[in-house]
Design a protein around this motif. Structure first.
Motif: not given
Ligand SMILES: Nc1ncnc2c1ncn2[C@@H]1O[C@H](COP(=O)(O)OP(=O)(O)OP(=O)(O)O)[C@@H](O)[C@H]1O
Length: 265
Positions: A80-81, A105-112, A125-133, A157-161
């Motif tokens: 999950r995640g 983002f930090e928390e999410y990635q540390k948790a994984h 930053l790459d993930a933000l860029d990929s959604v146009g931010l 965030m949902a697509l990060l992993l």
């Protein structure tokens, strides 16, 4: 890739989802439509074993040959995640107001299990860029972003992993129609780039017609019709599906109404 087999969900003696079977294949945009209260959200929650504690699920849900209902909590966390992820209508509820987007983002990635702080920031930053931010969003707080921007962050965030399946529950309902349209276009673009499957829960037939390749229709806890979109829309079998299709606004009807209004004015 995901096989829901004879799943029922109960609250005590009451069956809220009744013996549902459904398959999602790699790369599907699988729409789940149906009347309010028909069990769409509960079914999607059951996939990640996220049902409210007063409800009981039975049956099985196989993700790549592993029965999710039989996994230990630890085994489930690894899936999950990362392999299965969720985006919800209530994007605001997904963020803690006093934490920046970067901290989320930090928390999410540390948790994984990503322990490299430079790599964490780079991938955020790459993930933000990929959604146009742009990068400035990383340092902002949730209240400093618009609804559409926050929903983009949720998707990033949902697509990060790189999940195999994204469960999207009414993700544009709280947005204005232009922002909602942009979110769906973004999702379609990301899906084309990376090939994840989407379980897309919605009340709105327009995105179903535009993006989905498969449809399941739920009514009173049961799937009453399912199949390839063109087949279901072109040759609906169940009376409820016919009713839904007839009730959906079509562009033709919308245009003819607008033209009529313009003629009257
Ligand atoms: N924790 C709960 N305890 C008891 N009943 C519940 C619980 N959560 C949901 N329900 C009931 O289960 C049924 C299905 O709910 P669900 O949220 O899955 O419907 P839905 O199809 O997603 O509806 P909507 O389209 O309005 O979001 C509803 O009748 C709802 O009231």
């Amino acid at each position: 890739m995901l096989s829901i087999r004879q799943v029922s969900i109960r609250s005590g003696d009451k069956k809220l989802v009744d013996n549902v079977s459904l398959s999602i294949r790699e790369g599907d945009w699988h729409a789940l439509v149906g009347q309010s209260g028909s069990g769409k959200t509960l079914l999607s929650q059951a996939i990640g074993r996220m049902l409210p504690p007063n409800l009981q699920a039975e049956g099985s849900i196989f993700y790549k040959e592993r029965d999710l209902f039989a996994l230990s909590p630890g085994q489930l966390r690894t899936i999950r995640g990362s392999k299965l992820s969720y985006v919800f209508q209530d994007y605001q509820g997904s963020f803690t107001p006093f934490r920046t987007i970067g901290q989320h983002f930090e928390e999410y990635q540390k948790a994984h299990g990503n322990s490299d702080s430079r790599a964490r920031q780079r991938s955020a930053l790459d993930a933000l860029d990929s959604v146009g931010l742009d990068e400035s969003v990383y340092k902002r707080y949730p209240f400093q972003l618009s609804g559409g921007q926050l929903q983009r962050v949720s998707i990033a965030m949902a697509l990060l992993l790189s999940p195999d399946l994204l469960i999207a529950d009414e993700i544009t309902t709280a947005l204005d129609s232009v922002s909602g349209h942009k979110i769906l276009e973004l999702l379609a673009k990301r899906q084309k780039e990376t090939g994840f499957a989407i379980l897309f829960i919605t009340h709105d037939w327009r995105p179903v017609k535009r993006y989905a390749n498969r449809i399941a229709v739920m009514k009173e806890g049961q799937v009453v019709e399912a199949g390839e979109k063109d087949h279901v829309l072109g040759n609906p079998q169940h009376a409820y599906t016919k009713q839904l299709i007839n009730a959906a606004p079509t562009i033709d009807r919308f245009l003819s109404t607008s033209v009529r209004k313009a003629e009257i004015v």
